[in-house]
Design a protein around this motif. Structure first.
Motif, mmCIF file in Angstrom:
data_model
loop_
_atom_site.group_PDB
_atom_site.id
_atom_site.type_symbol
_atom_site.label_atom_id
_atom_site.label_comp_id
_atom_site.label_asym_id
_atom_site.label_seq_id
_atom_site.Cartn_x
_atom_site.Cartn_y
_atom_site.Cartn_z
ATOM 1 N N MET A 131 0.853 -1.186 0.000
ATOM 2 C CA MET A 131 0.000 0.000 0.000
ATOM 3 C C MET A 131 0.886 1.232 0.000
ATOM 4 O O MET A 131 1.812 1.316 0.767
ATOM 5 N N ILE A 132 0.604 2.189 -0.848
ATOM 6 C CA ILE A 132 1.371 3.432 -0.893
ATOM 7 C C ILE A 132 0.412 4.597 -0.734
ATOM 8 O O ILE A 132 -0.546 4.736 -1.492
ATOM 9 N N GLU A 133 0.664 5.430 0.271
ATOM 10 C CA GLU A 133 -0.161 6.606 0.507
ATOM 11 C C GLU A 133 0.711 7.828 0.287
ATOM 12 O O GLU A 133 1.574 8.156 1.071
ATOM 13 N N LYS A 134 0.514 8.534 -0.838
ATOM 14 C CA LYS A 134 1.409 9.626 -1.202
ATOM 15 C C LYS A 134 0.865 10.979 -0.761
ATOM 16 O O LYS A 134 1.552 11.970 -0.867
ATOM 17 N N LYS A 135 -0.354 11.056 -0.319
ATOM 18 C CA LYS A 135 -0.906 12.333 0.079
ATOM 19 C C LYS A 135 -0.303 12.778 1.401
ATOM 20 O O LYS A 135 0.034 11.991 2.243
ATOM 21 N N PHE A 136 -0.239 14.102 1.547
ATOM 22 C CA PHE A 136 0.225 14.672 2.796
ATOM 23 C C PHE A 136 -0.874 14.525 3.853
ATOM 24 O O PHE A 136 -2.055 14.739 3.563
ATOM 25 N N LEU A 137 -0.503 14.138 5.041
ATOM 26 C CA LEU A 137 -1.475 13.902 6.104
ATOM 27 C C LEU A 137 -0.984 14.592 7.363
ATOM 28 O O LEU A 137 0.163 14.392 7.784
ATOM 29 N N THR A 138 -1.819 15.411 7.975
ATOM 30 C CA THR A 138 -1.488 16.060 9.239
ATOM 31 C C THR A 138 -2.367 15.476 10.334
ATOM 32 O O THR A 138 -3.600 15.442 10.202
ATOM 33 N N VAL A 139 -1.732 15.018 11.396
ATOM 34 C CA VAL A 139 -2.464 14.433 12.519
ATOM 35 C C VAL A 139 -2.478 15.445 13.656
ATOM 36 O O VAL A 139 -1.423 15.919 14.102
ATOM 37 N N ALA A 140 -3.662 15.792 14.109
ATOM 38 C CA ALA A 140 -3.821 16.785 15.168
ATOM 39 C C ALA A 140 -3.380 16.209 16.507
ATOM 40 O O ALA A 140 -3.311 14.984 16.679
ATOM 41 N N PRO A 141 -3.090 17.061 17.476
ATOM 42 C CA PRO A 141 -2.678 16.563 18.801
ATOM 43 C C PRO A 141 -3.694 15.604 19.405
ATOM 44 O O PRO A 141 -4.906 15.819 19.299
ATOM 45 N N PHE A 142 -3.184 14.530 19.978
ATOM 46 C CA PHE A 142 -3.983 13.536 20.705
ATOM 47 C C PHE A 142 -4.986 12.804 19.812
ATOM 48 O O PHE A 142 -5.993 12.302 20.290
ATOM 49 N N GLU A 143 -4.705 12.743 18.507
ATOM 50 C CA GLU A 143 -5.553 11.981 17.608
ATOM 51 C C GLU A 143 -4.713 10.924 16.887
ATOM 52 O O GLU A 143 -3.488 10.872 17.022
ATOM 53 N N CYS A 144 -5.404 10.095 16.108
ATOM 54 C CA CYS A 144 -4.720 9.010 15.411
ATOM 55 C C CYS A 144 -5.433 8.752 14.093
ATOM 56 O O CYS A 144 -6.673 8.708 14.046
ATOM 57 N N ALA A 145 -4.662 8.635 13.014
ATOM 58 C CA ALA A 145 -5.237 8.383 11.691
ATOM 59 C C ALA A 145 -5.159 6.893 11.385
ATOM 60 O O ALA A 145 -4.092 6.287 11.488
ATOM 61 N N TRP A 146 -6.306 6.316 10.996
ATOM 62 C CA TRP A 146 -6.382 4.889 10.666
ATOM 63 C C TRP A 146 -6.974 4.737 9.268
ATOM 64 O O TRP A 146 -7.837 5.506 8.861
ATOM 65 N N ARG A 147 -6.500 3.726 8.564
ATOM 66 C CA ARG A 147 -7.089 3.357 7.278
ATOM 67 C C ARG A 147 -7.070 1.847 7.178
ATOM 68 O O ARG A 147 -6.163 1.189 7.693
ATOM 69 N N GLN A 148 -8.049 1.295 6.506
ATOM 70 C CA GLN A 148 -8.133 -0.147 6.370
ATOM 71 C C GLN A 148 -6.928 -0.714 5.637
ATOM 72 O O GLN A 148 -6.515 -1.851 5.861
ATOM 73 N N ASP A 149 -6.346 0.082 4.706
ATOM 74 C CA ASP A 149 -5.228 -0.454 3.940
ATOM 75 C C ASP A 149 -3.877 -0.162 4.592
ATOM 76 O O ASP A 149 -2.846 -0.555 4.056
ATOM 77 N N LEU A 150 -3.879 0.519 5.734
ATOM 78 C CA LEU A 150 -2.637 0.669 6.505
ATOM 79 C C LEU A 150 -2.513 -0.560 7.407
ATOM 80 O O LEU A 150 -2.781 -0.510 8.608
ATOM 81 N N ARG A 151 -2.107 -1.651 6.808
ATOM 82 C CA ARG A 151 -2.060 -2.914 7.554
ATOM 83 C C ARG A 151 -0.997 -3.815 6.959
ATOM 84 O O ARG A 151 -0.648 -3.722 5.785
#
Length: 830
Positions: free
Chosen positions: A1-21
């Motif tokens: 899986m390749i995720e090329k988009k820029f992603l900003t994670v805010a304080p005390f949060e977490c980004a999840w995706r089904q294909d991040l595995r």
């Protein structure tokens, strides 16, 4: 899986995706770029979390890797919310540009590196002794600041897990003496070796079958057949087994199952294979054939006509291990008996000075060791004679290696000198190419050297083929850094062990150069690497000077530079330091003389050492000019010699009972930032007791300056014995080398007589700092008493400290109440 988009994670949060595995649970690698001031955080869980998920509140099983923790000062790894790694100055964040990282997990082995290419530029590894092999999903998280992620790549790992152990695995064999040919191509990794190489091979065989009407000869090995079934050799010399009614394909499938743990055969020959298994009582194969035949009778559609039936031995060993006897239908008690009795043995092992030490089997040695296999098959004397003579080998270590070869396990906890045996085994594994043993020794060394780890293998844990070590082994390894360095520095494939030892020696420099004289036996490169290590942590540069002088003069006992000055006054540098004089001249510039007190510099300037060693004289004068007048050329000020070490300790010195110089008072001022507030209330310090908090068991009292008439820790039972204790936690960001401590009696007459002061890195494994046996010091209510800590353990940094009552007090009515109303610690604080 390749995720090329820029992603900003805010304080005390977490980004999840089904294909991040990970494709395979417990195994995978994530490569990514991150932009952050601190706390680049990745969470590895069995299931996907939510956007507002945060690892600090997660009660499920998970791993958390935090890059740039503690305001971008440390690397942290947490297991299920508990910190297991807290290392300074490793894999920090970058707030000016995106930085590339990679993190891989393989059955509990967590590897962290920097750069765009996984498995290159490894900066840290940690092995979980009780791995969570179910983690699969990856969360991109943060702490109190935004974190930017981009180019996130989730990569699979190859079946060959050894790519993760590139610094641990056995290196290429370099050939022997007498002009032996280069054996590089022959010595493959252990995953490619095993009994399958000897299936139907005449090499090392000691019997053969005559099969079918064509009377085809098929070679085999008695010991392998003997531990797989009942072949009833009437004598050790019997070499032929006649099978006129068995076809070669059936015998081939039969032997293939025995030698590799798996085979395939046409359905039409399945009954013949079952009958052959019954004849020789190879019970696992017999059972599987019967089950397959029954299933075939019930439903013929289960099998496609004309195709082979595949049969595999149910392997209870680690799935990645293919070395004998794992994954094979071996009767382990019978194999152990053959090992002990030497039945079917075809080689006698002699060790110079010890005579006959073992009578193993060539096929077992050859299946584990490429050097042994070549020795027995390349026409050397050992391939003709049954006698093998070895020299410079420990009989105890050699027999331990044989035990590993025959059982896949190595219970070294019964050895008299476990540390020495482990190092001797590492050398033997390297010498004879026993790669899995080499790997296990390295893992054990790494576990033993890891901070705060109290055990390696849990009792009853059967899912991994690791050394059966006890806590005693690991405790011993903590004090064996110098002997380990002497061994592993000569083995290229032990690089990660060497680097771990160098880091441990450097961060505990005072201890390892004071507890024993072992460090003088290190070679120049190793000792010089320690002196220049970026993590070198000392309480004074004077200790670095002392260590360099002792190493260069190859001292037989510990002493300071003043003693060396007395010796050189009646000698010369050439006589005193001998062949290491040039090393002394090379290493003196690594001492940061400007950090020494001016009075000490003046004393050094007038010493015989400075008069007879010009380099030392120049360095001392340079430091005095810098300290007194600030004189240094701009390029000099950029030199490390003029800069404070990254991990400098603050000295909190005991002056008198009840003074304001201790750690608890210092923490109450927010480490010198404001007026004193009880550090318990300020949550700078945590104090707990053996009994629950109550009116008379109040942690705040011990950190306060107020006299308390009744203050005690009540008794409890631990390990079947009465005890009571007070414990101080100075915080996860701090450590203390404790060299003095103070207690104050409360208003009672329950005076302590038997107790210990102890230190701990993790609050679980404790080291005694001072033992008190029938100590009569405390003799009146409200009395202060203080004690120095003189042992080398005073130079070990700890986070947790406790005073632990080991015997009854003078109060017969409540003999296990630990009655004190004040506690203070002193020493070098970080």
């Amino acid at each position: 899986m390749i995720e090329k988009k820029f992603l900003t994670v805010a304080p005390f949060e977490c980004a999840w995706r089904q294909d991040l595995r990970f494709r395979e649970a417990g195994r995978g690698c994530v490569a990514f770029e991150a932009f952050a001031h601190n706390d680049v955080t990745l969470v590895f869980r069995e299931n996907v979390g939510s956007q507002h998920y945060h690892y600090k509140r997660d009660n499920s099983r998970h791993y958390t890797v935090i890059i740039g923790s503690h305001r971008n000062r440390r690397l942290k790894i947490e297991v299920d919310g508990k910190t297991v790694v807290n290392a300074a100055g490793i894999a920090l964040c970058c707030s000016s540009a995106f930085q590339s990282y990679w993190i891989s997990i393989y059955d509990g082995l967590i590897s962290i590196g920097k750069g765009r290419y996984p498995f290159q530029n490894l900066v840290f590894q940690w092995l979980d002794s009780n791995p969570n092999c179910s983690v699969q999903y990856i969360g991109l998280s943060s702490w109190d600041k935004h974190v930017g992620y981009r180019n996130v790549n989730v990569l699979p790992l190859t079946h060959n897990h050894l790519s993760l152990w590139q610094h641990v695995d056995y290196g290429e064999y370099e050939g022997g003496k007498d002009g032996e040919e280069d054996l590089e191509d022959e010595y493959v990794g252990y995953e490619k070796r095993g009994l399958e190489n000897f299936l139907e091979s005449w090499e090392l065989s000691d019997m053969f079958f005559i099969v079918g009407s064509e009377e085809r000869a098929v070679p085999a090995h008695k010991v392998i057949l003997g531990v797989s079934g009942n072949f009833s050799f009437t004598s050790a010399d019997e070499e032929v087994v006649q099978l006129p009614r068995v076809t070669y394909p059936v015998l081939h499938a039969f032997l293939q199952y025995i030698y590799t743990g798996q085979t395939q055969i046409p359905e039409s020959q399945l009954v013949s294979l079952r009958d052959l298994s019954l004849q020789f009582e190879v019970m696992p194969l017999l059972k599987q054939c019967e089950e397959i035949i029954e299933r075939f009778k019930l439903n013929k559609k289960l099998f496609d006509l004309g195709k082979n039936v595949e049969i595999s031995y149910p392997n209870t060993w680690p799935h990645f291990c293919t070395s004998f006897p794992s994954g094979l239908p071996v009767n382990m008690p019978r194999l152990k008996q053959l090992h002990l009795t030497g039945k079917y043995s075809d080689v006698d092992i002699y060790i110079e000075g010890h005579g006959l030490v073992a009578q193993p089997h060539r096929i077992i040695l050859g299946s584990w060791s490429a050097p042994f296999a070549k020795m027995f098959t390349n026409g050397m004397s050992e391939s003709i004679s049954s006698k093998v003579c070895l020299r410079d080998v420990s009989p105890l270590a050699f027999n331990a290696m044989l035990e590993f070869m025959y059982s896949g396990k190595l219970p070294i906890d019964n050895a008299v000198d476990m540390g020495t045996l482990l190092l001797e085994l590492l050398l033997l594994a390297d010498q004879f190419g026993v790669s899995l043993l080499h790997q296990e020794c390295c893992k054990t060394l790494l576990e033993g050297l890891s901070e705060g780890r109290s055990s390696l293998v849990e009792e009853g844990h059967t899912t991994r083929l690791f050394l059966l070590c006890t806590t005693d082994v690991l405790t011993l390894l903590q004090d064996s850094v110098c002997p380990i360095l002497q061994v592993v520095s000569s083995i290229p494939s032990c690089k990660i062990v060497e680097e771990t030892c160098l880091r441990k020696f450097s961060t505990h420099f005072d201890y390892y150069t004071t507890a024993s004289i072992d460090f003088i036996f290190l070679d120049q490169t190793t000792f010089s690497n320690i002196i220049q290590h970026p993590n070198l942590t000392v309480t004074s540069e004077e200790r670095v000077l002392n260590a360099i002088l002792l190493w260069c003069m190859q001292a037989k006992e510990l002493h300071g530079w003043e003693v060396v000055e007395e010796l050189i006054a009646n000698s010369t540098p050439e006589l005193l330091f001998g062949e290491r004089l040039h090393s002394l001249i090379d290493m003196l510039p690594f001492i940061r003389f400007p950090l020494l007190p001016n009075l000490l510099l003046k004393k050094l300037e007038k010493s015989s050492l400075s008069r007879q060693i010009p380099v030392l004289d120049d360095l001392v004068k340079e430091a005095i000019n810098y300290v007194e007048f600030g004189l240094a050329r701009p390029e000099k000020e950029q030199n490390a010699r003029f800069q404070r070490r990254r991990s400098s300790f603050k000295e909190l010195q005991y002056i008198c009972d009840g003074d304001s110089n201790g750690v608890l008072h210092f923490a109450g001022t927010s480490y010198g930032e404001h007026q004193w507030v009880n550090p318990i209330l300020g949550k700078r310090i945590t104090i707990t007791a053996s009994s629950p908090t109550s009116r008379h068991t109040d942690p705040k009292v011990l950190a306060s300056r107020t006299y308390q008439g009744t203050s005690f820790a009540g008794p409890r039972v631990e390990d079947g014995k009465n005890c009571s204790w007070w414990m101080v936690d100075i915080g996860e960001d701090h450590q203390l080398m404790c060299n003095y401590y103070t207690l104050r009696q409360d208003g009672s007459r329950a005076y302590i007589r038997f107790w210990n002061l102890q230190g701990s890195v993790d609050g679980k494994t404790w080291t005694n700092l001072r033992l008190h046996e029938n100590d009569q010091t405390m003799c009146k209510p409200g009395q202060y008493s203080s004690w120095p800590i003189m042992a080398p353990n005073a130079l070990l940094p700890f986070r947790f400290f406790r005073v632990f009552l080991t015997g009854p007090t003078s109060d017969a009515s409540n003999p296990w109440n630990f009655c004190i109303c004040f506690l203070e610690l002193y020493g070098y604080f970080y």
